[in-house]
Design an enzyme around this catalytic site. Structure first.
Site, PDB file in Angstrom:
ATOM      1  N   LYS A   1       0.847  -1.203   0.000  1.00  0.00           N
ATOM      2  CA  LYS A   1       0.000   0.000   0.000  1.00  0.00           C
ATOM      3  C   LYS A   1       0.880   1.251   0.000  1.00  0.00           C
ATOM      4  CE  LYS A   1      -0.339  -0.335   5.051  1.00  0.00           C
ATOM      5  NZ  LYS A   1      -1.189  -0.690   6.198  1.00  0.00           N
TER       6      LYS A   1
ATOM      7  N   ARG B   1     -10.997   0.513  14.441  1.00  0.00           N
ATOM      8  CA  ARG B   1     -10.924   1.112  13.104  1.00  0.00           C
ATOM      9  C   ARG B   1     -12.040   0.516  12.259  1.00  0.00           C
ATOM     10  NH1 ARG B   1      -5.087   1.323  10.157  1.00  0.00           N
ATOM     11  NH2 ARG B   1      -5.454  -0.902   9.844  1.00  0.00           N
TER      12      ARG B   1
ATOM     13  N   HIS C   1      -6.456  -6.960  13.155  1.00  0.00           N
ATOM     14  CA  HIS C   1      -5.240  -6.131  13.150  1.00  0.00           C
ATOM     15  C   HIS C   1      -4.961  -5.693  14.581  1.00  0.00           C
ATOM     16  CE1 HIS C   1      -2.139  -3.799  11.262  1.00  0.00           C
ATOM     17  NE2 HIS C   1      -2.651  -2.641  11.544  1.00  0.00           N
TER      18      HIS C   1
ATOM     19  N   ARG D   1       1.656 -10.836   7.589  1.00  0.00           N
ATOM     20  CA  ARG D   1       1.212  -9.660   6.840  1.00  0.00           C
ATOM     21  C   ARG D   1       2.147  -8.466   7.101  1.00  0.00           C
ATOM     22  NH1 ARG D   1      -4.149  -9.346   9.188  1.00  0.00           N
ATOM     23  NH2 ARG D   1      -3.469  -7.393  10.113  1.00  0.00           N
TER      24      ARG D   1
ATOM     25  N   TYR E   1      15.184  30.795   5.135  1.00  0.00           N
ATOM     26  CA  TYR E   1      13.984  31.529   5.544  1.00  0.00           C
ATOM     27  C   TYR E   1      13.933  31.738   7.059  1.00  0.00           C
ATOM     28  CZ  TYR E   1      11.923  30.641   0.932  1.00  0.00           C
ATOM     29  OH  TYR E   1      11.663  30.605  -0.409  1.00  0.00           O
TER      30      TYR E   1
ATOM     31  N   CYS F   1      13.846  24.273   2.853  1.00  0.00           N
ATOM     32  CA  CYS F   1      12.967  24.958   1.900  1.00  0.00           C
ATOM     33  C   CYS F   1      12.212  23.910   1.078  1.00  0.00           C
ATOM     34  CB  CYS F   1      13.784  25.847   0.965  1.00  0.00           C
ATOM     35  SG  CYS F   1      14.991  26.891   1.797  1.00  0.00           S
ATOM     36  N   MET F   2      11.409  24.367   0.136  1.00  0.00           N
ATOM     37  CA  MET F   2      10.651  23.416  -0.689  1.00  0.00           C
ATOM     38  C   MET F   2      11.583  22.543  -1.535  1.00  0.00           C
ATOM     39  SD  MET F   2       7.774  24.106  -3.600  1.00  0.00           S
ATOM     40  CE  MET F   2       6.626  24.986  -2.559  1.00  0.00           C
ATOM     41  N   ASP F   3      12.624  23.174  -2.092  1.00  0.00           N
ATOM     42  CA  ASP F   3      13.451  22.462  -3.072  1.00  0.00           C
ATOM     43  C   ASP F   3      14.907  22.305  -2.660  1.00  0.00           C
ATOM     44  OD1 ASP F   3      11.160  22.681  -4.811  1.00  0.00           O
ATOM     45  OD2 ASP F   3      11.736  24.776  -5.070  1.00  0.00           O
TER      46      ASP F   3
END
Ligand SMILES: *Cc1c(COP(=O)(O)O)cnc(C)c1O
Length: 379
Positions: free
Chosen positions: A40, A138, A172, A227, A270, A317-319
């Site tokens: 998943k 759940r 589970h 599992r 920043y 930062c983002m990048d």
């Protein structure tokens, strides 16, 4: 194929290490115990199709996904193993389950009835696994320590629905990594539910309970199939859990984009949350939260260059992010920094106050995954 020589930041996925983990986990189970591999969330960020292909090659018995779309992706990728969908599937999508031959988890009678109607109308049988909630809170038929008559009646009715073939039953564990007494109670409830159905003549082919924590520490829960997810990818489910011999499958690497000498007193990134205390050399790494590196690791993360750990300076930062390489005078643009990998990922998760699962899953699409097997790049 992504050319690693050109990528700014990339994740190496060592399928040989995964094969090793697969065998290590298999060795904990008796012969005949099945193996369901969790793929998943894009195989915990490792890439669902290549990971599933490797599991198929290794001899796994089943795969599990969170939703029908993830199952469809695997089928389109050529995966033929049975696939169990662990999450709820809206009856409007039930036709997809039939079309792509996906086994569905059923956790309440009403949705089972809806699935049954769709299967009947299509003239097909939908394979399902019954989910029992023994204390996770759940999904599933609630089975507690009191009166369980209503759950028993509903599960019995479900088994009689036309168009459904109940192949398995599972539960589970909520706290297999931290609470033995609670886990034992959940296992006891599961066995009670199993017995109650058996007393009504309802036997299934596959009973399964154990995710990684239980695979590693509750042998009595292995039953017909284990599992595991995180252990397959090389990590114990929690830092304190013994998981001898597992090898992290993913190494996240980034290539130094620039190295700049900067005087003491310079603020970095920043918000100017870091200010250089000495004349420094600051390397810029082209990796940031847009690649899935948590911003909460700002001023905390250490990345490995050569055999040295270098602290991240200031905000991620983002990048990009900046690291202090003052003590590594030879570092130059093009050098490779390791961000996650053996010895690094768990520490980063601790510093980000999260779990390894989250770091792996949130690695973004921008990061190419490069597959290695036996040290060689494949595909
Ligand atoms: C995700 C999941 C697992 C695997 O858990 P790990 O801790 O990664 O081994 C097993 N079973 C179910 C129902 C899950 O949702």
């Amino acid at each position: 194929m992504t050319d690693r020589r050109k990528a700014r930041t990339w994740a190496e996925i060592d399928l040989g290490a995964m094969a090793h983990n697969y065998r290590a986990l298999k060795a904990l189970t008796p012969a005949g115990c099945g193996f369901l591999g969790l793929v998943k969330a894009d195989a915990y960020g490792h890439g669902a199709v290549p990971v599933a292909q490797k599991l198929q090659e290794l001899g796994a018995d089943m795969l599990a996904v969170a939703c029908a779309a993830e199952g469809e992706e695997l089928r389109r990728g050529g995966i033929v193993l049975p696939i169990l969908c662990l999450g709820q599937t809206d009856p409007a999508l039930a036709q997809d389950l039939l079309d792509w031959n996906i086994t569905q988890t059923v956790e309440d009678l009403e949705s089972a009835q809806a699935l049954s109607r769709v299967a009947l109308a299509a003239g097909k049988r939908l394979r399902v696994h019954l989910k029992v909630d023994t204390g996770m809170g759940r999904l599933g038929f609630l089975w507690g320590d009191g009166e369980n008559g209503s759950a028993l009646e509903k599960m019995t009715a479900l088994c009689a629905l036309p168009g459904l073939e109940v192949e398995g039953m599972f539960t589970h564990f909520a706290a297999a990594d931290e609470d033995e007494t609670y886990t034992a109670a959940q296992l006891r409830r599961f066995l009670e539910a199993k017995k109650a159905l058996e007393d009504r003549g309802l036997h299934f082919a596959i009973y399964h309970c154990g995710a990684s924590a239980a695979v590693l520490h509750y042998g009595q829960s292995h039953m017909d199939m284990i599992r595991p997810g995180i252990a397959l990818y090389g990590f114990p489910p929690a830092p304190g859990i013994e998981a001898p011999g597992l090898i992290p499958v993913m190494t996240l690497k980034s290539r130094v984009a620039a190295v700049r000498p900067m005087p003491a007193g310079s603020p970095i990134s920043y918000g100017c949350t870091a200010v250089l205390e000495r004349d420094s050399r600051v390397a810029v790494l082209p990796v940031g939260y847009g690649d899935g590196l948590p911003r909460s690791l700002s001023n905390k993360l250490q990345v490995q260059i050569g055999d040295r750990l270098c602290p991240v300076l200031g905000r991620i930062c983002m990048d990009m992010c900046m690291v202090d390489v003052t003590d590594l005078p030879d570092v130059a643009p093009g050098d490779v920094a390791r961000i996650y990998g053996p010895g690094l990922t768990q520490r980063a998760a601790d510093q980000a106050e999260t779990i390894v699962y989250e770091l792996l899953c949130q690695l973004s699409r921008r990061v190419p995954r490069i597959y290695l097997d036996g040290g060689r790049e494949i595909r």
